[in-house]
Design an enzyme around this catalytic site. Sequence first.
Site, mmCIF file in Angstrom:
data_model
loop_
_atom_site.group_PDB
_atom_site.id
_atom_site.type_symbol
_atom_site.label_atom_id
_atom_site.label_comp_id
_atom_site.label_asym_id
_atom_site.label_seq_id
_atom_site.Cartn_x
_atom_site.Cartn_y
_atom_site.Cartn_z
ATOM 1 N N TYR A 17 -39.374 31.514 -75.147
ATOM 2 C CA TYR A 17 -39.228 30.958 -73.796
ATOM 3 C C TYR A 17 -40.179 31.619 -72.806
ATOM 4 C CZ TYR A 17 -35.311 28.225 -75.384
ATOM 5 O OH TYR A 17 -34.552 27.311 -76.051
ATOM 6 N N TYR A 144 -25.366 24.151 -73.864
ATOM 7 C CA TYR A 144 -26.400 24.782 -74.699
ATOM 8 C C TYR A 144 -25.697 25.460 -75.863
ATOM 9 C CZ TYR A 144 -29.989 27.842 -76.474
ATOM 10 O OH TYR A 144 -30.862 28.488 -77.320
ATOM 11 N N LYS A 269 -23.743 37.183 -80.360
ATOM 12 C CA LYS A 269 -24.164 38.021 -79.226
ATOM 13 C C LYS A 269 -23.442 39.372 -79.158
ATOM 14 C CE LYS A 269 -26.140 34.453 -76.255
ATOM 15 N NZ LYS A 269 -27.531 34.809 -76.123
HETATM 16 C C1 LIG Z 1 -23.034 29.317 -75.865
HETATM 17 C C2 LIG Z 1 -24.166 29.643 -76.790
HETATM 18 N N1 LIG Z 1 -24.154 29.170 -78.038
HETATM 19 C C3 LIG Z 1 -25.132 29.457 -78.918
HETATM 20 C C4 LIG Z 1 -26.214 30.210 -78.549
HETATM 21 C C5 LIG Z 1 -27.311 30.502 -79.526
HETATM 22 O O1 LIG Z 1 -27.283 31.828 -79.908
HETATM 23 P P1 LIG Z 1 -28.571 32.515 -80.558
HETATM 24 O O2 LIG Z 1 -29.562 32.677 -79.465
HETATM 25 O O3 LIG Z 1 -28.070 33.812 -81.097
HETATM 26 O O4 LIG Z 1 -29.048 31.595 -81.638
HETATM 27 C C6 LIG Z 1 -26.280 30.720 -77.252
HETATM 28 C C7 LIG Z 1 -27.430 31.530 -76.802
HETATM 29 O O5 LIG Z 1 -27.661 31.761 -75.662
HETATM 30 C C8 LIG Z 1 -25.227 30.424 -76.341
HETATM 31 O O6 LIG Z 1 -25.240 30.858 -75.076
#
Ligand SMILES: Cc1ncc(COP(=O)(O)O)c(C=O)c1O
Length: 426
Positions: A17, A144, A269
């Site tokens: 990004y 997202y 996360k």
């Molecule tokens: C709610 C949500 N789901 C899935 C993801 C995707 O996670 P990753 O970046 O570890 O693939 C994110 C990433 O920001 C997220 O905020």
Amino acid sequence: MIKSISERDADVLWHPYTQMKIAPLSIAIEKAEGAYLFDENGKKYIDAISSWWVNMHGHAHPEIANAISEQAHKLEQVIFAGFTHQPAVELAERLLPLLPKNQKKIFLSDNGSTAVEAALKMCIQFFANQGMQKTKIIAFKESYHGDTFGSMSVSARDVFTKPFRPLLFDVVFIDTPTASNANKVVAQFQKAVDEFKDEICAFIFEPLVLGSGGMLMYGAEVLNQLMSLAKQHQIFCIADEVMTGFGRTGKFFASEYLNIEPDIICLSKGITGGFLPLGATTTTKEIYDAFYSSDKYKMLFHGHSYTGNPLACAAAVASLNIWEKENTLEKIKQIELLNKNFVEKISKHPKVKNARFKGTIMALEINSDKGDYLSPIKEKVVPFYIENGVLLRPLGNTVYTLPPYCISEKDLNYIFEIIEQSLDFV
Ligand SMILES: Cc1ncc(COP(=O)(O)O)c(C=O)c1O
């Protein structure tokens, strides 16, 4: 002349990004401690966004670092099909009692997107295993859920997914709930159910806070209504708690605000305290049982090389230990209180729109309602934040904070002060 790490980076690396041509050189971080990052010149930054929402108890927490080190000397990795290990078993045993009571099994992967992919595949294959084809999914318009093709498909059709749009599968999008549109959203959900009757297998949502969509916050009531409708029509509810999990919204999981238990929960996360990548997709006995068979064609067809990595699992167990030892929920309450005070104050500022908070997350829009992710406001304010030693990464004109739980009152108030000052020149 000897090049700095940042200059060498620009020669060989490509960042996520980031428009590499116009972005400033990446800041080379040499070490970190607690809420602080230190660059190669010794400059200190307060990490106001937990390094893309992963850090929990502070950077380089010695207890997690030691747990990883000890585990690395014992077993660093083993194939997770046909083999298992203590850290994965302990993590699952420790996590299940913290989740809604209907959650009985945990499928491990290695990031948030893969946790979502596994969830979607569980729902689709659940019906396929019973000879049914149900492949439609309902999602919020501004959601997202990740950057892989499945998770992108259930995410907003916005700037993130535009180039890939022709390849994304069809999803039934409903409006993102706000303070005033609950009836409309429920009606849209009902309409989708009427229209696609037997085709919908899942409803995926970020509970109470849509993260990358701009820290959009909504109430539990409307989500309860939508989930109740879903349950009536055997549509599985997938709570994507990749961002909201592990205390961010003020409770251990945002699902705790709901009256209805999700069928699947996606985690990542913060799960490892922010040390190592790990994804977890947790589910019910009902879903698990649809795969539990002597028929090999009914196994879940999903897996990753690093599934259940022992180092990541050991970090996750250590992070759970710290939760208890350091009275983390109390720290979260303190952050929540500071957020509340700041939101009350800054809401009066003429350039601020819709200041809000949920638990440890604070967000506000500068100058106008939520704008585009590529809004130029970001380029104006970020250099000021960096100059003043604060790591913030606005989503368009939405400035938000989501700090590690170890942050001091003084540091969080300093971050708020810097945000307030930045309003002067936008
Ligand atoms: C709610 C949500 N789901 C899935 C993801 C995707 O996670 P990753 O970046 O570890 O693939 C994110 C990433 O920001 C997220 O905020």
